[in-house]
Design a protein around this motif. Structure first.
Motif, PDB file in Angstrom:
ATOM      1  N   HIS A 186       0.830  -1.202   0.000  1.00 43.65           N
ATOM      2  CA  HIS A 186       0.000   0.000   0.000  1.00 43.65           C
ATOM      3  C   HIS A 186       0.865   1.252   0.000  1.00 43.65           C
ATOM      4  N   PHE A 220     -15.381   8.945  -8.928  1.00 43.54           N
ATOM      5  CA  PHE A 220     -16.144   7.731  -8.632  1.00 43.54           C
ATOM      6  C   PHE A 220     -15.835   6.573  -9.574  1.00 43.54           C
ATOM      7  N   TYR A 223     -10.968   5.681  -8.814  1.00 43.06           N
ATOM      8  CA  TYR A 223     -10.551   5.189  -7.495  1.00 43.06           C
ATOM      9  C   TYR A 223     -11.154   3.825  -7.151  1.00 43.06           C
ATOM     10  N   THR A 234      -3.972  -7.507  -2.479  1.00 44.48           N
ATOM     11  CA  THR A 234      -3.922  -7.862  -1.059  1.00 44.48           C
ATOM     12  C   THR A 234      -4.275  -9.334  -0.866  1.00 44.48           C
TER      13      THR A 234
ATOM     14  N   ILE B  75     -12.778  -2.806   4.099  1.00 43.73           N
ATOM     15  CA  ILE B  75     -12.365  -2.170   2.846  1.00 43.73           C
ATOM     16  C   ILE B  75     -11.127  -1.311   3.045  1.00 43.73           C
ATOM     17  N   ARG B  77      -8.775  -1.930   4.987  1.00 45.27           N
ATOM     18  CA  ARG B  77      -7.609  -2.777   5.131  1.00 45.27           C
ATOM     19  C   ARG B  77      -7.044  -3.172   3.771  1.00 45.27           C
ATOM     20  N   GLY B  78      -7.901  -3.280   2.769  1.00 44.26           N
ATOM     21  CA  GLY B  78      -7.449  -3.813   1.488  1.00 44.26           C
ATOM     22  C   GLY B  78      -6.923  -2.775   0.524  1.00 44.26           C
ATOM     23  N   VAL B  79      -7.219  -1.498   0.804  1.00 39.10           N
ATOM     24  CA  VAL B  79      -6.917  -0.445  -0.158  1.00 39.10           C
ATOM     25  C   VAL B  79      -5.982   0.567   0.509  1.00 39.10           C
ATOM     26  N   PRO B  80      -4.986   1.087  -0.216  1.00 36.69           N
ATOM     27  CA  PRO B  80      -4.073   2.063   0.392  1.00 36.69           C
ATOM     28  C   PRO B  80      -4.830   3.278   0.932  1.00 36.69           C
ATOM     29  N   ILE B  82      -3.971   6.304   1.206  1.00 35.93           N
ATOM     30  CA  ILE B  82      -3.790   7.524   0.427  1.00 35.93           C
ATOM     31  C   ILE B  82      -4.811   7.597  -0.709  1.00 35.93           C
ATOM     32  N   ALA B  83      -5.200   6.433  -1.256  1.00 36.05           N
ATOM     33  CA  ALA B  83      -6.234   6.421  -2.293  1.00 36.05           C
ATOM     34  C   ALA B  83      -7.553   6.920  -1.713  1.00 36.05           C
ATOM     35  N   LEU B  86      -7.384  10.788  -1.348  1.00 37.86           N
ATOM     36  CA  LEU B  86      -7.589  11.498  -2.609  1.00 37.86           C
ATOM     37  C   LEU B  86      -9.037  11.381  -3.060  1.00 37.86           C
ATOM     38  N   PHE B  87      -9.631  10.216  -2.805  1.00 40.41           N
ATOM     39  CA  PHE B  87     -11.016   9.992  -3.239  1.00 40.41           C
ATOM     40  C   PHE B  87     -11.998  10.828  -2.426  1.00 40.41           C
ATOM     41  N   VAL B  90     -12.515  14.827  -2.845  1.00 42.33           N
ATOM     42  CA  VAL B  90     -13.323  15.284  -3.973  1.00 42.33           C
ATOM     43  C   VAL B  90     -14.747  14.749  -3.864  1.00 42.33           C
ATOM     44  N   ALA B  91     -14.864  13.481  -3.479  1.00 37.57           N
ATOM     45  CA  ALA B  91     -16.193  12.862  -3.432  1.00 37.57           C
ATOM     46  C   ALA B  91     -17.088  13.561  -2.411  1.00 37.57           C
ATOM     47  N   GLN B  94     -18.097  17.004  -3.795  1.00 38.83           N
ATOM     48  CA  GLN B  94     -19.139  16.902  -4.824  1.00 38.83           C
ATOM     49  C   GLN B  94     -20.453  16.426  -4.225  1.00 38.83           C
ATOM     50  N   LEU B 215       0.198  13.847   5.005  1.00 39.08           N
ATOM     51  CA  LEU B 215      -0.602  13.636   3.793  1.00 39.08           C
ATOM     52  C   LEU B 215      -1.607  14.756   3.582  1.00 39.08           C
ATOM     53  N   PHE B 217      -0.928  17.551   2.928  1.00 38.93           N
ATOM     54  CA  PHE B 217      -0.372  18.245   1.768  1.00 38.93           C
ATOM     55  C   PHE B 217      -1.080  17.820   0.479  1.00 38.93           C
ATOM     56  N   LEU B 218      -1.401  16.526   0.380  1.00 35.50           N
ATOM     57  CA  LEU B 218      -2.046  16.018  -0.829  1.00 35.50           C
ATOM     58  C   LEU B 218      -3.488  16.479  -0.928  1.00 35.50           C
TER      59      LEU B 218
END
Lengths: 267, 298
Positions: A186, A220, A223, A234, B75, B77-80, B82-83, B86-87, B90-91, B94, B215, B217-218
């Protein structure tokens, strides 16, 4: 352009092969899925190499941390403290600018400013520190009886380490080490946000996902695609580590052999 | 600005550094450390609350609720992370604008997504175009806090869910035997006892949260990373009174030291807290304390 064409032109885009220009208008789902998937190659490259090389340094540092000699123990403690106590994000930044000024004074170091080598070194040191802490904990947790039994059988030195200490350490550390591996993969997504340049737009999965999110102003689609890829990655890591666990635990009674991925927050 | 710094070109040595480090931009750099601390101070309780909610959901006896709770934990746990950052930034933005758009401009007949644009009516914009700059900054910061809270809420839910399961089953059975309802058992027996099991995980989470703070900063907030990059870059005499080469390495070294000190202090404080909480508890840690106290310091 059909999806097959897209696959042909962009499937290896992150490595610099295929169509040079990224799509700029009329983004299709297929384009997004292909490019983000192609970027995953970088994540796997960083993660796999850092984990593999980091393993050896981690074992060495873990042994040094448990050493009786202060001149071995102190540097090892400082190493883990520095890399575990500060954010990876800052380490990347610092590493990049350090390599940049090294390059300016000694041109031999110029490959270090590329992501492929420079970021890999930072990741290697980082994961070594985290893994060393895990292995150190496992070394402390080896049952006293196992070591005494080894002594009783006349094992000593290297033989004792190779046949008793090391396998037991690995077995005890394995669940936490699995977790570390997942986190490392990750963490590879940070590389291209920290100064390391994506030359000719050869970036990782998150780099392309961000590219699409910014162009379409719609987070949407890209990502969730990225999330899907990473969930698969993973699961693949967990599967691989499960095989390792089965081998490490093959002498254990059946009850101890049952293995579940235990998620803890460790980084 | 110090009065002695009126003409920087005449300064030398220590006084040059003194003046250089007190420029307006450097003062903004120092205040941005406050931004980071504020983020941590607001996010930690928010994430804890969300995590508590998530853990309660995951324990729910109504299957769909339990799925939501467990999905929320799984969820992240499975996804970085930082993603997610970023998501969500914006989400969420909006999402809020879309809600306001639907309520405030009900007669609007064009679609919200037109090609690569996200179009809402003017009065639904967040913050409004006419708002002062500080409103924009506050809104950006609030979005960042919410994003952090959602992501770390999932981590916290994971820890708290584990802690709730770690409370000895006999305690719950005793409560039930006394005729307590499910709700009473939860609030009077489970919740007061779970914290000591949760603390190691939560202190770990606090460390992870500290280390995730750059983070920001991002997410477009002018935080310490932003200023370190800005101030450290090489400056020519044309644009500044204090020209210097590329100093970004030194600025980031300073940030590295700041974070090392911060995590170290946190570690010491949390260790003390843990020792106090385990005191007198019927767990291994408390037992070890009791034995040391009996034998006396070795």
């Amino acid at each position: 352009m059909s999806c097959l064409d897209t696959l042909q032109s962009y499937a290896l885009r992150s490595l610099g092969l295929g169509e040079r220009a990224l799509p700029t208008t009329d983004f299709t789902f297929c384009q997004q899925a292909t490019l983000i998937g192609s970027g995953l190659a970088w994540n796997i490259y960083f993660g796999a190499l850092a984990l593999l090389t980091g393993f050896f340094l981690a074992v060495a540092v873990a042994l040094a941390k448990g050493s009786d000699h202060a001149w071995l123990r102190k540097p090892a403690d400082w190493f883990t403290f520095v890399f575990r106590g500060s954010p990876l994000f800052i380490q990347f930044f610092f590493g990049y600018f350090l390599f940049l000024s090294l390059k300016q004074s000694v041109p031999v170091f110029s490959p270090l400013t590329s992501a492929a080598l420079g970021a890999l070194i930072v990741l290697f040191l980082n994961t070594s520190a985290y893994s060393a802490e895990i292995f150190h904990g496992a070394l402390q947790a080896i049952p006293k009886g196992d070591l005494e039994a080894a002594d009783a059988y006349g094992l000593a030195g290297w033989t004792k380490f190779r046949r008793v200490t090391f396998p037991t350490m690995l077995r005890l550390a394995w669940p936490a080490y699995t977790n570390e591996a997942i986190f490392l993969f990750h963490a590879t997504t940070l590389v291209f946000f920290t100064g390391f340049p994506a030359i000719q737009q050869k970036g990782d999965a998150l780099y392309y996902a961000k590219y699409f999110a910014e162009k379409t102003f719609n987070p949407f689609v890209p990502y969730p695609i990225l999330a899907g890829y990473f969930i698969l990655l993973t699961l693949a890591i967990i599967g691989l580590f499960q095989l390792g666990s089965r081998r490490l635990n093959r002498h254990m009674p059946a009850q101890g052999r049952r293995w579940r991925a235990k998620f803890q927050v460790i980084r | 600005m110090l009065p002695a710094c009126a003409d920087p070109s005449t300064l030398e040595g220590l006084s040059w550094y003194l003046c250089y480090l007190t420029t307006g931009k450097h003062l903004s750099f120092y205040t941005s450390f406050g931004t980071v601390l504020l983020l941590l101070a607001v996010t930690a309780p928010a994430a804890l609350a969300l995590g508590f909610g998530g853990a309660m959901l995951a324990r729910s006896r109504v299957p769909p609720l339990a799925w939501i709770g467990k999905g929320y934990v799984a969820i992240v746990r499975g996804v970085p992370d930082i993603a997610f950052f970023l998501f969500f930034v914006v989400a969420l933005d909006q999402g809020f604008e879309y809600l306001r758009h639907r309520i405030m401009c009900a007669d609007w007949d064009q679609p919200v997504r037109q090609g690569n644009d996200f179009v809402v009516c003017d009065i639904a914009k967040l913050p409004l175009n006419s708002s002062p700059q500080w409103m924009h900054e506050i809104y950006g910061f609030a979005l960042a806090v919410l994003t952090f809270a959602i992501v770390f809420g999932a981590f916290a839910a994971n820890v708290l869910y584990g802690a709730m399961r770690a409370v000895p089953r006999a305690q719950m059975e005793t409560a039930e035997a006394y005729g307590m309802t499910h709700r009473q058992t939860f609030w009077r027996v489970l919740v007061p006892q779970m914290w000591v099991y949760a603390l190691p995980g939560l202190s770990n989470l606090w460390m992870v949260l500290i280390k995730a703070s750059p983070l920001l900063f991002l997410l477009g907030v002018e935080d310490i990373v932003y200023w370190a990059r800005d101030l450290g870059g090489s400056k020519t005499p044309q644009f500044t009174d204090y020209p210097h080469g590329d100093w970004r390495m030194w600025y980031f070294l300073f940030l590295l030291v700041f974070y090392l000190a911060f995590t170290r202090v946190s570690e010491v404080v949390l260790d003390r807290l843990m020792r106090r909480l385990t005191h007198g508890q019927a767990i291994a840690g408390g037992e070890a304390q009791r034995k040391t106290a009996m034998v006396g310091p070795a």
